[in-house]
Design an enzyme around this catalytic site. Structure first.
Site, short mmCIF file in Angstrom:
data_model
loop_
_atom_site.label_atom_id
_atom_site.label_comp_id
_atom_site.label_asym_id
_atom_site.label_seq_id
_atom_site.Cartn_x
_atom_site.Cartn_y
_atom_site.Cartn_z
N CYS A 107 0.88 -1.42 0.10
CA CYS A 107 -0.01 0.01 0.07
C CYS A 107 0.92 1.25 0.03
O CYS A 107 1.64 1.26 0.90
CB CYS A 107 -0.94 -0.07 1.14
SG CYS A 107 -1.65 1.62 1.55
N CYS A 110 0.41 3.41 3.18
CA CYS A 110 1.14 2.56 4.49
C CYS A 110 2.56 2.92 4.49
O CYS A 110 3.27 3.34 5.46
CB CYS A 110 0.83 1.02 4.40
SG CYS A 110 -1.05 0.66 4.35
#
Length: 334
Positions: A107, A110
């Site tokens: 991600c 993230c």
């Protein structure tokens, strides 16, 4: 201490891929010692004839001093370079006692949070979320990642997480920004952080899924590093790659992209232009915008799209500096 949903209908397929880790090289002390030994080798003794060095026609003392001076200059230059790229850990009393990041490894949002944690050397644990069941985050009403637990407090949304952490661990920095809230520096950082969320991140999916081979490359990374069962890995890799190949075409239309590679290259060049000759947007050290761009690009850096980006734009030197600055992860491994 020196240690670094675009697709709501198909959450596992909405993330970009691959992380990289940077490190710095160090000058070998033994090599320096060896050079000094050579420089100082010139021994005579009354009544005896000992071997003389190849530089017999030179003054041993002068040569020794010259070599020692050169080594000292190199050491100073190396030290200064390392200071430029040193991490910025906060005061020990402000470092949270327990930080847990719930994430997808691939991600980009993230990775943006991890870039912040790594650069500021904040130890953290990782819980890899299964994007199909999401059982790891059933405790939260927020059903996306990243979720960051900081001493029991839940933080969500990557930009909000970074803002909150900045207030907690860097109060002096926040106070300075409040005092000069209208400064160009502050406005510039905010502008480019928004650019990352509103523009740069949307260049990723159309590029990493632009054809079937790149889509498979991306999902090979996703399934190798994500939290999947054996059956899920096989299903997600092939079904996901096929689905995202077609979804990427819709994303191109949504964001008015005609040539995905050209759009990615343009974004990279736009960022380099923003640096305006500086090592980082923050000057001699990264600011939050540098960390945001680096974090978002880190998942694709060593995929075909990321390699092409570095090869065909000027962003590579800045990216390498960021790798060295962010350094090794501050992650606490189980």
């Amino acid at each position: 201490m020196r240690r670094a949903s675009t697709l709501a209908s198909f959450p596992v397929l909405s993330r970009s891929i691959a992380t990289v880790r940077g490190g710095a090289t160090a000058t070998s002390a033994s090599a320096s010692h060896g050079l000094l030994q050579v420089a100082l080798y010139s021994t005579t003794s009354s009544g005896s004839h000992l071997r003389r060095p190849w530089f017999e026609s030179f003054s041993g003392r002068k040569l020794a001093i010259g070599v020692a001076g050169t080594l000292a200059s190199v050491a100073i230059a190396t030290s200064l370079t390392q200071e430029v790229y040193a991490k910025e850990p906060p005061p020990a009393e402000l470092v949270p006692k327990e930080v847990v990041l719930y994430q997808y490894e691939a991600c980009p949002f993230c990775n943006k949070v991890k870039a912040f944690l790594d650069y500021y050397d904040i130890p953290y644990k990782i819980v890899e979320v299964n994007p199909l069941s999401k059982k790891e985050i059933k405790f939260s009403e927020y059903k996306k990642v990243p979720i960051l637990m900081v001493d029991g407090e839940q933080l969500v949304d990557s930009s909000d997480i970074i803002d909150t952490l900045t207030e907690k661990i860097l109060p002096d920095r926040v106070a300075e920004r409040v005092a000069v809230s209208s400064s160009n520096e502050d406005d510039e950082e905010k502008k480019w952080r928004k650019w990352v969320d509103n523009h740069l991140v949307h260049m990723l999916s159309p590029n990493i899924y632009r054809n079937t081979s790149e889509a498979l490359e991306s999902f090979d990374y996703i399934t190798s590093n994500g939290n999947f069962s054996y059956t899920e890995k096989f299903t997600v890799k092939y079904a996901g790659a096929a689905a995202m190949y077609f979804v990427s075409k819709k994303l191109k239309k949504k964001y008015n992209i005609t040539d995905e590679r050209a759009a990615l290259y343009e974004a990279a060049e736009t960022w380099v232009d923003a640096l305006d000759g500086r090592e980082f947007l923050g000057g001699s050290k990264p600011n939050l915008a540098d960390l945001a761009v680096f974090g978002v690009l880190r998942p694709i850096r060593y995929l075909r799209s990321g390699k092409d980006m570095v090869e065909h734009t000027r962003i590579g030197e800045w990216y390498s500096r960021m790798e060295r600055a962010v350094g090794e992860p501050a992650r606490i491994k189980d």
